[in-house]
Design an enzyme around this catalytic site. Structure first.
Site, short mmCIF file in Angstrom:
data_model
loop_
_atom_site.label_atom_id
_atom_site.label_comp_id
_atom_site.label_asym_id
_atom_site.label_seq_id
_atom_site.Cartn_x
_atom_site.Cartn_y
_atom_site.Cartn_z
N ASN A 69 12.94 -4.60 5.08
CA ASN A 69 13.31 -3.39 4.21
C ASN A 69 13.44 -3.79 2.71
O ASN A 69 12.35 -4.83 2.49
CB ASN A 69 15.02 -3.03 4.31
CG ASN A 69 15.35 -1.53 3.93
OD1 ASN A 69 15.25 -1.29 3.22
ND2 ASN A 69 15.85 -0.89 5.27
N ARG A 70 13.77 -2.71 2.02
CA ARG A 70 13.04 -3.30 0.68
C ARG A 70 13.42 -3.50 -0.82
O ARG A 70 15.55 -4.19 -0.99
CB ARG A 70 12.73 -1.86 0.04
CG ARG A 70 11.96 -0.63 0.64
CD ARG A 70 11.65 0.76 0.02
NE ARG A 70 11.14 1.14 0.53
CZ ARG A 70 11.10 2.00 1.92
NH1 ARG A 70 11.62 1.87 2.43
NH2 ARG A 70 9.85 2.41 1.99
N HIS A 127 9.73 -5.26 4.36
CA HIS A 127 9.12 -6.05 5.24
C HIS A 127 9.04 -7.58 5.35
O HIS A 127 7.40 -7.69 5.96
CB HIS A 127 8.86 -5.13 6.80
CG HIS A 127 9.04 -4.00 6.85
ND1 HIS A 127 11.24 -3.77 7.06
CD2 HIS A 127 9.34 -2.41 7.74
CE1 HIS A 127 11.40 -2.67 7.56
NE2 HIS A 127 9.92 -1.49 7.43
N HIS A 165 12.06 -3.69 14.98
CA HIS A 165 11.16 -2.85 14.10
C HIS A 165 11.12 -1.77 15.84
O HIS A 165 9.60 -0.72 15.10
CB HIS A 165 10.38 -2.45 13.60
CG HIS A 165 10.50 -1.35 12.57
ND1 HIS A 165 10.01 -0.29 12.69
CD2 HIS A 165 10.34 -1.47 10.89
CE1 HIS A 165 10.32 0.88 10.98
NE2 HIS A 165 10.27 -0.30 10.57
N TYR A 218 11.13 1.90 17.47
CA TYR A 218 11.62 3.43 17.73
C TYR A 218 11.40 3.78 19.13
O TYR A 218 10.73 3.71 19.85
CB TYR A 218 10.12 3.98 17.13
CG TYR A 218 10.14 3.52 15.76
CD1 TYR A 218 10.36 4.75 14.56
CD2 TYR A 218 8.75 2.80 15.50
CE1 TYR A 218 10.23 3.81 13.11
CE2 TYR A 218 8.52 2.71 13.90
CZ TYR A 218 8.73 3.49 13.00
OH TYR A 218 8.83 3.17 11.97
N ASP A 277 16.21 7.99 6.64
CA ASP A 277 15.01 6.41 6.15
C ASP A 277 16.62 5.57 5.46
O ASP A 277 16.70 5.24 4.16
CB ASP A 277 14.38 6.87 5.92
CG ASP A 277 13.83 5.21 5.44
OD1 ASP A 277 13.89 4.09 5.96
OD2 ASP A 277 12.66 5.09 4.59
N GLN A 320 19.82 0.46 9.35
CA GLN A 320 18.70 0.74 9.00
C GLN A 320 19.03 2.18 9.22
O GLN A 320 18.03 1.57 11.01
CB GLN A 320 17.67 -0.02 8.03
CG GLN A 320 16.36 1.18 7.33
CD GLN A 320 16.90 1.65 6.37
OE1 GLN A 320 17.52 0.79 5.28
NE2 GLN A 320 16.14 2.04 5.89
N GLU A 325 17.51 -0.60 12.80
CA GLU A 325 17.40 -1.60 12.45
C GLU A 325 18.57 -3.01 12.06
O GLU A 325 18.74 -1.72 10.92
CB GLU A 325 16.53 -2.00 11.00
CG GLU A 325 14.94 -0.82 11.77
CD GLU A 325 14.34 -0.50 10.70
OE1 GLU A 325 13.72 -1.51 9.53
OE2 GLU A 325 14.06 1.20 10.59
C1 BGC Z 1 11.47 1.89 6.19
C2 BGC Z 1 10.72 2.86 6.41
C3 BGC Z 1 9.19 2.56 6.23
C4 BGC Z 1 9.21 2.03 7.51
C5 BGC Z 1 7.43 1.17 8.12
C6 BGC Z 1 11.54 1.73 8.12
O1 BGC Z 1 12.13 -0.16 8.20
O2 BGC Z 1 13.35 1.80 6.37
O3 BGC Z 1 11.05 3.50 4.66
O4 BGC Z 1 8.30 3.41 6.44
O5 BGC Z 1 10.20 0.66 8.01
O6 BGC Z 1 7.23 1.63 9.32
#
Ligand code: BGC
Length: 340
Positions: A68-69, A94, A169, A171, A242, A279, A307
């Site tokens: 995350n950021r 990440h 990560h 999906y 998100d 997340q 996540e």
């Molecule tokens: C984030 C997204 C991002 C993505 C990239 C996610 O975990 O929350 O904002 O674009 O990862 O694959």
């Protein structure tokens, strides 16, 4: 020595199969039966290893050192200012340009009684890697139980004080990758609160807001599409969800974070974790230009990532859960994806 393209598969007696590659520990497929025994691959990705290596490197990957950021890639620790790589506009995402999703993990099969099959993935990240202090040794265990649980255990230790937040990560699309979007999936999140974001780039404001009266209210099961199409400023910012959700009753023990169910296939999954947040990301940046499994385009909202994590930007938010890992202490994180 493990090679980036090496593929490993976990199997149990119920026809569940989880495959991953050594590069990024990327989970490339999770095959699960529905109530009628019909098998589907429920993670977004590609048909071949070559495509996985060349494609979106976050798909199913281990993200770190800080998933995350982190705003502007900056944080302070023990009175010292650190600058990390910035790879998401002005921010760090990440783990940076060369995150753990791009590393080739050393993989070894391990015999653990609680699992039908298990693998241990290890990685040593040198002091200063992507700007992070301390040499960090990480071991991630992927274990599959006979109860159809994929258990991910993260263990790490650093030789200097540092920060850490590892996650996975993948999906999910419980109808099968390539079959429509997750808009029809019913989602329940064990969270009365979430952490709002402040712009398209998705950094958290620091606020901890009630989900009540917002599109983020998944306290009881609701179709994800209801939120995606809601007239809600937080949804509009990122064309979907998100967001980090604050798991109710966090006390460091493993508890239910979320439940996902597809009414069309009847497949369901539950996510359990000992982490304070999860997340939820609905894959809003997919735009159909990339070809995924079964040769189908990867459309917007093709899958949803769940996540488990510490909150985004925790190192800069004193009221968020602690993300510091002290030298010699152990980071431990458990995430369970249980298929029903
Ligand atoms: C984030 C997204 C991002 C993505 C990239 C996610 O975990 O929350 O904002 O674009 O990862 O694959």
């Amino acid at each position: 020595m493990t090679k980036a393209s090496d593929v490993f598969t976990l199997r149990n007696n119920n026809q569940v199969e989880v495959s991953f590659i050594a590069r990024g520990g990327q989970i490339t497929s999770i095959k699960v039966p529905d109530a009628n025994g019909e098998i589907a691959d429920v993670v977004i990705g590609y048909d071949t290893v070559e495509e996985a290596l060349a494609g979106d490197t976050y798909f199913g990957a281990i993200c770190g050192r800080y998933a995350n950021r982190i705003v502007k890639g900056q944080f302070e620790l023990n009175g010292q200012q650190y600058q990390l790589d910035t790879n998401n506009g002005p921010n760090h995402l990440h783990g940076g340009v060369d995150g753990f999703n791009l590393r080739t993990w050393e993989v070894e099969e391990v015999d653990l009684p609680q699992f039908a099959q298990a693998y241990k993935l290890s990685l040593v990240s040198p002091d200063g890697d992507q700007g992070y202090p301390g040499e960090l040794t990480t071991i991630v265990t992927y274990g599959l139980t006979e109860d159809n649980e994929l258990v991910i255990e993260y263990d790490a230790v650093s030789d200097k004080d540092t920060i850490i937040n590892l996650t996975s990560h993948a999906y999910f699309n419980l109808d099968g990758a390539g079959i429509g979007t997750i808009a029809n999936h019913q989602l329940t999140i064990n969270a009365d609160k979430f952490t709002p974001i402040d712009g398209e780039i998705g950094t958290v404001t620091g606020e901890i807001a009630d989900v009540k009266d917002t599109a983020m209210n998944f306290i009881t099961a609701k179709a994800i599409g209801e939120a995606l199409n809601a007239d809600c400023p937080q949804v509009k910012l990122v064309d979907g969800i998100d967001h980090n959700f604050v798991i109710n009753g966090y006390d460091g023990m493993v508890r239910l974070a979320a439940r996902l169910e597809s009414p069309s296939s009847g497949r369901a999954m539950e996510v359990y974790t000992d982490q304070p947040g999860v997340q939820i990301y609905t894959g809003s940046h997919f735009d159909g230009t990339e070809t995924g499994k079964q040769g189908k385009p990867i459309e917007k909202w093709a899958g949803v990532a769940l996540e488990t994590q510490i909150f985004p930007d925790s190192p800069n938010k004193a009221h968020f859960p602690e993300a510091t890992l002290k030298a010699g202490e152990y980071y431990r994180h458990t995430c369970v994806y249980k298929f029903i």
